[in-house]
Design a protein around this motif. Structure first.
Motif, PDB file in Angstrom:
ATOM      1  N   ARG A   1      39.658 -15.880  47.709  1.00  0.00           N
ATOM      2  CA  ARG A   1      38.253 -15.468  47.758  1.00  0.00           C
ATOM      3  C   ARG A   1      38.016 -14.325  48.732  1.00  0.00           C
ATOM      4  NH1 ARG A   1      37.360 -21.229  48.153  1.00  0.00           N
ATOM      5  NH2 ARG A   1      36.810 -20.907  50.345  1.00  0.00           N
TER       6      ARG A   1
ATOM      7  N   SER B   1      37.605 -10.789  50.315  1.00  0.00           N
ATOM      8  CA  SER B   1      37.213  -9.486  49.776  1.00  0.00           C
ATOM      9  C   SER B   1      38.381  -8.500  49.808  1.00  0.00           C
ATOM     10  CB  SER B   1      36.045  -8.925  50.593  1.00  0.00           C
ATOM     11  OG  SER B   1      35.796  -7.585  50.252  1.00  0.00           O
ATOM     12  N   ARG B   2      38.579  -7.799  48.721  1.00  0.00           N
ATOM     13  CA  ARG B   2      39.684  -6.825  48.640  1.00  0.00           C
ATOM     14  C   ARG B   2      39.519  -5.708  49.668  1.00  0.00           C
ATOM     15  NH1 ARG B   2      40.161 -10.744  46.483  1.00  0.00           N
ATOM     16  NH2 ARG B   2      40.832 -11.251  44.365  1.00  0.00           N
ATOM     17  N   GLU B   3      38.273  -5.411  50.033  1.00  0.00           N
ATOM     18  CA  GLU B   3      38.032  -4.339  51.002  1.00  0.00           C
ATOM     19  C   GLU B   3      38.570  -4.678  52.386  1.00  0.00           C
ATOM     20  OE1 GLU B   3      35.710  -5.429  48.816  1.00  0.00           O
ATOM     21  OE2 GLU B   3      35.935  -3.634  47.547  1.00  0.00           O
ATOM     22  N   LYS B   4      38.755  -5.968  52.645  1.00  0.00           N
ATOM     23  CA  LYS B   4      39.262  -6.388  53.961  1.00  0.00           C
ATOM     24  C   LYS B   4      40.784  -6.292  54.058  1.00  0.00           C
ATOM     25  CE  LYS B   4      35.753  -9.757  55.455  1.00  0.00           C
ATOM     26  NZ  LYS B   4      35.561 -11.155  55.922  1.00  0.00           N
TER      27      LYS B   4
ATOM     28  N   ASP C   1      38.589 -16.739  54.506  1.00  0.00           N
ATOM     29  CA  ASP C   1      37.364 -16.199  53.930  1.00  0.00           C
ATOM     30  C   ASP C   1      36.201 -16.561  54.844  1.00  0.00           C
ATOM     31  OD1 ASP C   1      35.530 -15.065  52.196  1.00  0.00           O
ATOM     32  OD2 ASP C   1      35.325 -16.909  51.008  1.00  0.00           O
TER      33      ASP C   1
END
Length: 442
Positions: free
Chosen positions: A395, A397-400, A370
């Protein structure tokens, strides 16, 4: 006569095995059936060095061999990694005369921690290096204290133990043993006052089971500790890393010898320290050790650089079922601080046995990824859904995050897009599925 025939048989089968690319264990297995006490009959070199532990065995043995050979010693070691009794028997008998005298100045053995008591039933090492004990391969090894109990019968009173002073469980091997030398890392800027990680195997004293106290942590449960109840504590090292700067890649040993780190990882520091300690005990000059270790690049495939499309990449081999191995490489990526993509690949959990057990993923501190410079995280392989579930609780980000059940599909997607650095974190069981599709660098 029986020993001579066993040696001859072992040599013959090994010769045939080399022709077909196999046979590091089978010759010894057959020789032991013919002469079960063969290892007790042979004449060994003056130095017999064993290295065991959860992590770092192969790398430490490889570095020790390089240093001792640079110092002019004839070293025989199990470079192929066959570290159970059959492989050890193959190594020893194929380097013996028919009269049973082994050639060489040093016999150097990487020893599987679970099977050391079998390998050393008939002879004992002059020096026994124990690197660490972690949670490793739950299906095979259970808890580290079980592994401790498995190693203990292999330790002979005449053997000099070379122990990691910073591991509270490893230090227990010194109890009741007179010949002990210690290695350890002193305080440095990267040490912390608090424990970091998903679990803490140093929370409880391994001797009395009361609460342990730490003054600093180097990583996970490795650090400076003391039990206020029974007094079990870190011993003052005989061989110490007295200065460390991972960002600059500089390591100081015993207060007067500096060397460059080719791989800036705390893991590598401890492997170097173990190798330094053993080689000093074998009488090698400090300058020779520093010259070899300061420029040494491991040949065992633990770290491989490659190119993929416009990307430069680095494979960081991390043992599946071993969270400490993963955490150490994730810290290396965290400290990189340049834009990168991280690939986590789990397709086959083990080379040695089949298991679908993935609870070890929850012991890994994936939150280390993260970080702003980690632009993408690619999860791939047969167990991609297990990885995706674990990352859903991180932690990051789901977009990554991108998921690919197929490793070739993941590699193609990476090749077509971007030019940032790529780090691949996976095990020996899966690494060739990447390396066969990229261009390796020297």
């Amino acid at each position: 006569m029986k020993l001579a025939l066993a040696i001859l048989l072992c040599k013959a089968i090994r010769f045939v095995g080399k022709l077909v690319g196999k046979g590091s264990s089978l010759p010894g297995q057959i020789a032991l059936k013919f002469c079960p006490d063969a290892l007790g009959r042979v004449k060994l070199p003056p130095y017999v060095v064993a290295v065991t532990g959860s992590n770092g065995k192969t790398s430490t043995v490889e570095m020790i061999a390089a240093v001792l050979r640079s110092a002019g010693k004839d070293v025989v070691y199990n470079a192929e990694g066959s570290n159970q009794i059959e492989g050890v028997t193959t190594l020893i008998l194929t380097h013996c005369t028919l009269g049973g005298r082994m050639r060489g100045d040093v016999l150097l053995l990487e020893s599987d921690e679970r099977y050391a008591r079998y390998s050393f039933k008939w002879f004992h090492p002059t020096h026994f290096v124990i690197t660490n004990l972690y949670r490793d391969q739950l299906t095979r090894n259970g808890h580290p204290e079980w592994v401790y109990d498995a190693i203990l019968p292999a330790l002979h009173q005449d053997t000099t133990l070379v122990l990691n002073a910073d591991d509270p469980l490893v230090s227990c091997f010194a109890r009741g043993h007179e010949k002990v030398r210690w290695f350890g890392l002193e305080a440095w800027d990267g040490a912390t006052a608090e424990h970091h990680g998903v679990y803490d195997d140093g929370a409880i004293c391994p001797v009395c089971k009361e609460k342990m106290e730490y003054t600093l942590y180097h990583y996970n449960h490795i650090g400076h500790y003391r039990c206020p109840s029974c007094g079990h504590c870190r011993h003052t090292p005989d061989f110490a890393a007295t200065g460390l700067d991972l960002k600059e890649g500089v390591l100081e040993l015993d207060g007067d010898t500096r060397l460059a780190l080719s791989f800036r990882s705390i893991y590598n520091v401890y492997n170097i320290l173990a190798a330094w300690s053993l080689c000093r005990l074998c009488g090698v000059d400090k300058a020779v050790i520093a010259r070899v270790l300061g420029s040494y690049i491991l040949k065992n495939g633990r770290m491989v650089t490659f190119t993929l499309g416009k990307h430069h990449g680095t494979l960081l081999t991390s043992k599946h079922e071993n969270s400490v191995a993963y955490d150490t490489n994730l810290r290396y990526i965290r400290d990189w601080e340049q834009p990168c993509t991280v690939v986590v690949m789990v397709d086959a959990i083990s080379r040695k046995y089949f298991t679908g057990e993935t609870s070890w993923l929850w012991d890994i501190d994936f939150d280390l990824l993260d970080a702003p410079h980690v632009e993408r995280v690619v999860l791939c392989g047969k167990y991609v859904n297990d990885l995706a579930l674990r990352f859903a609780f991180s932690r990051i980000s789901r977009e990554k995050i991108a998921c690919y059940p197929s490793i070739p599909d993941a590699i193609q997607a990476l090749e077509r897009n971007g030019e940032e650095e790529i780090f691949v974190v996976t095990c020996f069981s899966d690494r060739d599925k990447l390396l066969d599709k990229v261009k390796r660098e020297n």
